[in-house]
Design a protein around this motif. Structure first.
Motif, short mmCIF file in Angstrom:
data_model
loop_
_atom_site.label_atom_id
_atom_site.label_comp_id
_atom_site.label_asym_id
_atom_site.label_seq_id
_atom_site.Cartn_x
_atom_site.Cartn_y
_atom_site.Cartn_z
N GLY A 132 0.85 -1.19 0.00
CA GLY A 132 0.00 0.00 0.00
C GLY A 132 0.88 1.24 0.00
N TYR A 150 -3.67 -9.64 -12.88
CA TYR A 150 -4.70 -9.16 -11.95
C TYR A 150 -5.80 -10.21 -11.84
CZ TYR A 150 -8.45 -5.98 -10.35
OH TYR A 150 -9.46 -5.35 -9.66
N ASP A 180 -11.24 -0.16 -0.05
CA ASP A 180 -10.16 -0.19 0.93
C ASP A 180 -10.67 0.14 2.33
OD1 ASP A 180 -7.49 0.95 -1.30
OD2 ASP A 180 -8.26 -1.05 -0.84
C1 LIG Z 1 -4.89 -3.78 -10.75
C2 LIG Z 1 -5.95 -3.57 -11.78
C3 LIG Z 1 -7.05 -2.81 -11.52
N1 LIG Z 1 -8.00 -2.67 -12.49
C4 LIG Z 1 -9.15 -1.82 -12.22
C5 LIG Z 1 -9.98 -2.24 -11.03
C6 LIG Z 1 -10.49 -0.93 -10.51
O1 LIG Z 1 -11.66 -0.56 -11.20
C7 LIG Z 1 -9.41 0.08 -10.87
C8 LIG Z 1 -8.51 0.36 -9.72
O2 LIG Z 1 -8.14 -0.90 -9.20
P1 LIG Z 1 -7.86 -0.99 -7.67
O3 LIG Z 1 -8.90 -0.26 -6.90
O4 LIG Z 1 -7.56 -2.41 -7.33
O5 LIG Z 1 -6.51 -0.16 -7.59
P2 LIG Z 1 -5.81 0.24 -6.29
O6 LIG Z 1 -6.63 0.03 -5.09
O7 LIG Z 1 -5.31 1.61 -6.48
O8 LIG Z 1 -4.60 -0.80 -6.25
C9 LIG Z 1 -3.34 -0.38 -6.71
O9 LIG Z 1 -2.62 0.13 -5.63
C10 LIG Z 1 -2.36 -0.86 -4.62
C11 LIG Z 1 -1.54 -0.21 -3.52
C12 LIG Z 1 -1.70 -2.05 -5.20
O10 LIG Z 1 -0.70 -2.59 -4.68
C13 LIG Z 1 -2.35 -2.62 -6.39
O11 LIG Z 1 -1.51 -3.59 -7.04
C14 LIG Z 1 -2.67 -1.55 -7.39
O12 LIG Z 1 -3.53 -2.09 -8.38
O13 LIG Z 1 -8.65 -0.52 -11.91
C15 LIG Z 1 -7.88 -3.26 -13.72
O14 LIG Z 1 -8.77 -3.09 -14.58
N2 LIG Z 1 -6.80 -4.01 -13.99
C16 LIG Z 1 -5.82 -4.19 -13.08
O15 LIG Z 1 -4.83 -4.89 -13.37
#
Ligand SMILES: Cc1cn([C@H]2C[C@H](O)[C@@H](COP(=O)(O)OP(=O)(O)O[C@H]3O[C@H](C)C(=O)[C@H](O)[C@H]3O)O2)c(=O)[nH]c1=O
Length: 195
Positions: A132, A150, A180
């Motif tokens: 994070g 993913y 989160d």
């Molecule tokens: C990872 C990923 C996400 N998504 C979509 C799913 C959600 O609609 C949007 C954001 O995904 P997420 O909310 O999972 O992203 P974060 O919460 O910012 O997570 C990120 O930041 C934290 C700290 C991490 O370590 C994760 O690896 C990184 O993905 O992108 C996709 O379409 N493809 C993908 O490969």
């Protein structure tokens, strides 16, 4: 670890271990010259001992706008567990890796540090560790290199404010996704993840 390339003045990567086994910091040595600078972001050959046969299968980038915003903490369960390498492309972030590995001597410990364009550092987060970060500057961007695709159904998450982790975030939290916010707190009986 000193790289042969450094002796020849070529761009190179130096690996610095942390107190958590497998959580490493890769420092890119910039080549600075009148036109500007050049750094190597990743090199399969130079990092082969850390990769140990893993391949980068996905590269993502995030933009986070509001200072104090937190993304994470995330990990993927086996068979989608991944090694992740993260680097700041713009701004400054405070990056955190939490050891969730069953039986690890650093179980539930975390490594945290600043990643920035200036320090040219990349954090390697191995399988079984959650990742994070909090942004310290507006409009900070992070690059993620993943060794597994993913798999949202295999994702796990930790609450940033879990008292069993007591993560000392540098800024007041200004923004957090609803997902989160909704992660469960760790049970005191949590024994860790199998990796
Ligand atoms: C990872 C990923 C996400 N998504 C979509 C799913 C959600 O609609 C949007 C954001 O995904 P997420 O909310 O999972 O992203 P974060 O919460 O910012 O997570 C990120 O930041 C934290 C700290 C991490 O370590 C994760 O690896 C990184 O993905 O992108 C996709 O379409 N493809 C993908 O490969």
């Amino acid at each position: 670890m000193h790289n042969i390339a450094a002796a020849s003045g070529l761009v190179d990567l130096n690996v610095i271990p942390t107190a958590i086994q497998g959580v490493n910091i890769v420092v890119s040595k910039p080549v600075v010259e009148p036109r500007g600078s050049f750094i190597r972001l990743f090199c399969e050959e130079e990092l082969s001992s850390l990769l140990d046969g893993r391949k980068i299968v996905q590269i993502n980038r995030s933009l986070t706008c509001k200072p104090g915003a937190i993304r994470g903490l995330h990990y993927q369960h086996p068979p989608h567990a991944e090694m992740k390498m993260v680097r700041c492309l713009k701004g400054r972030v405070w990056d955190v890796a939490v050891d969730l590995r069953r039986g690890s001597p650093t179980f539930l410990h975390y490594h945290a540090q600043e990643l920035s364009v200036e320090n040219n550092e990349m954090m390697i987060i191995p399988e079984g560790c959650a990742h994070g970060f909090q942004i310290l500057e507006a409009d900070s961007e992070l690059l993620y290199l993943h060794t597994a695709a993913y798999a949202p159904d295999a994702e796990g998450g930790l609450r940033y404010d879990d008292l069993l982790l007591s993560i000392n975030w540098p800024l007041p939290v200004s923004e957090l996704s609803s997902r989160d916010q909704s992660h469960s707190l760790l049970s005191e009986h949590f024994q860790g993840l199998d990796t």
